[in-house]
Design an enzyme around this catalytic site. Structure first.
Site, PDB file in Angstrom:
ATOM      1  N   GLU A   1      46.471  33.732  94.054  1.00  0.00           N
ATOM      2  CA  GLU A   1      45.173  33.080  93.896  1.00  0.00           C
ATOM      3  C   GLU A   1      44.474  33.607  92.653  1.00  0.00           C
ATOM      4  O   GLU A   1      44.414  34.814  92.443  1.00  0.00           O
ATOM      5  CB  GLU A   1      44.300  33.331  95.131  1.00  0.00           C
ATOM      6  CG  GLU A   1      42.935  32.655  95.070  1.00  0.00           C
ATOM      7  CD  GLU A   1      42.071  32.981  96.269  1.00  0.00           C
ATOM      8  OE1 GLU A   1      41.995  32.155  97.186  1.00  0.00           O
ATOM      9  OE2 GLU A   1      41.470  34.087  96.287  1.00  0.00           O
TER      10      GLU A   1
ATOM     11  N   TYR B   1      39.229  26.954  90.424  1.00  0.00           N
ATOM     12  CA  TYR B   1      39.950  27.665  91.494  1.00  0.00           C
ATOM     13  C   TYR B   1      41.414  27.253  91.437  1.00  0.00           C
ATOM     14  O   TYR B   1      41.737  26.079  91.254  1.00  0.00           O
ATOM     15  CB  TYR B   1      39.384  27.313  92.880  1.00  0.00           C
ATOM     16  CG  TYR B   1      40.220  27.888  93.993  1.00  0.00           C
ATOM     17  CD1 TYR B   1      39.995  29.176  94.467  1.00  0.00           C
ATOM     18  CD2 TYR B   1      41.270  27.156  94.549  1.00  0.00           C
ATOM     19  CE1 TYR B   1      40.792  29.728  95.453  1.00  0.00           C
ATOM     20  CE2 TYR B   1      42.067  27.694  95.541  1.00  0.00           C
ATOM     21  CZ  TYR B   1      41.831  28.975  95.994  1.00  0.00           C
ATOM     22  OH  TYR B   1      42.629  29.517  96.964  1.00  0.00           O
TER      23      TYR B   1
END
Length: 221
Positions: free
Chosen positions: A197, A109
């Site tokens: 992101e 992530y």
């Protein structure tokens, strides 16, 4: 202002972030054509709506034939996809993204956000990707790594490499991760973003890093 996954990938690719080959489709027939155009024997079809959690809601599927790509796309168009972030009404699907399947060895992530307390861009990263950051923070908060970036200096090469090693990447992958981190930082800074992101950022079987999903938000001013 939010943008779709395919738009975020196009932007980040322009800054040097590796992304899978893919194409946008507005009909089942066009989705099938995109799969044929990309080539290979496996593709991922993704509903394009402004929401996370599309996979858990049935908006993402690995397809192993062009006919499967067409049929799954047909099942998406005209449907409201309901996720944890959309509410009960869901969001309508008008377009899908078809991309080549990737050989996934590991998922990470990576997020860039504005830390209002320090008034700096902050990187939030984890060695466990593929799940929503809220779920990750609740289930495994110790996996999160945070790095605040001095605006006068920017993201230094040594900081990027240190973060790569903190995520458990090897010496061969650390320079690749550093390039991804610095590319995302440049995109955030140059385009007045409020959020970048990549979830997941995957390590492939051959050791490369590829952004399988991407989100970007911008200051509407």
């Amino acid at each position: 202002m939010d943008i779709h996954e395919y738009q975020a990938k196009e932007i980040l690719s322009g800054f040097g972030v590796p992304v899978p080959r893919g194409g946008l489709a507005y009909s089942p027939e066009q989705a099938e054509f995109r799969a044929r155009e990309i080539g290979g024997d496996a593709w991922v079809v993704k509903a394009q709506i402004h929401s996370g959690g599309r996979g858990q809601a049935g908006g993402v599927k690995l397809c192993r034939s062009e006919a499967d790509v067409r049929d799954f796309a047909a099942s998406l168009f005209g449907r409201n996809l309901v996720t944890k972030q959309t509410g009960e009404a869901g969001k309508p699907i008008y377009r899908v993204w078809v991309e080549e399947a990737s050989d996934i060895a590991r998922e990470l992530y990576l997020g860039f956000v504005l830390d209002r307390k320090s008034e700096r861009i902050m990187i939030v990263a984890s060695g466990h990707g593929g799940v929503e950051i809220e779920d990750l923070a609740e289930a495994d908060p110790d996996s999160l790594r945070r790095l605040s970036i001095d605006p006068a200096v920017g993201l230094a090469e040594f900081q990027a490499r240190e973060l790569a090693f903190a995520l458990g990447l090897g010496a061969g992958q650390a320079p690749k991760m550093a390039r991804v981190l610095r590319a995302c930082y440049r995109a955030y800074r140059d385009l007045d973003a409020t959020m970048v992101e990549i979830n997941p950022l995957v390590v492939t079987g051959s050791g490369d890093l590829v952004a399988l999903d991407a989100k970007m938000s911008f200051d509407t001013n």
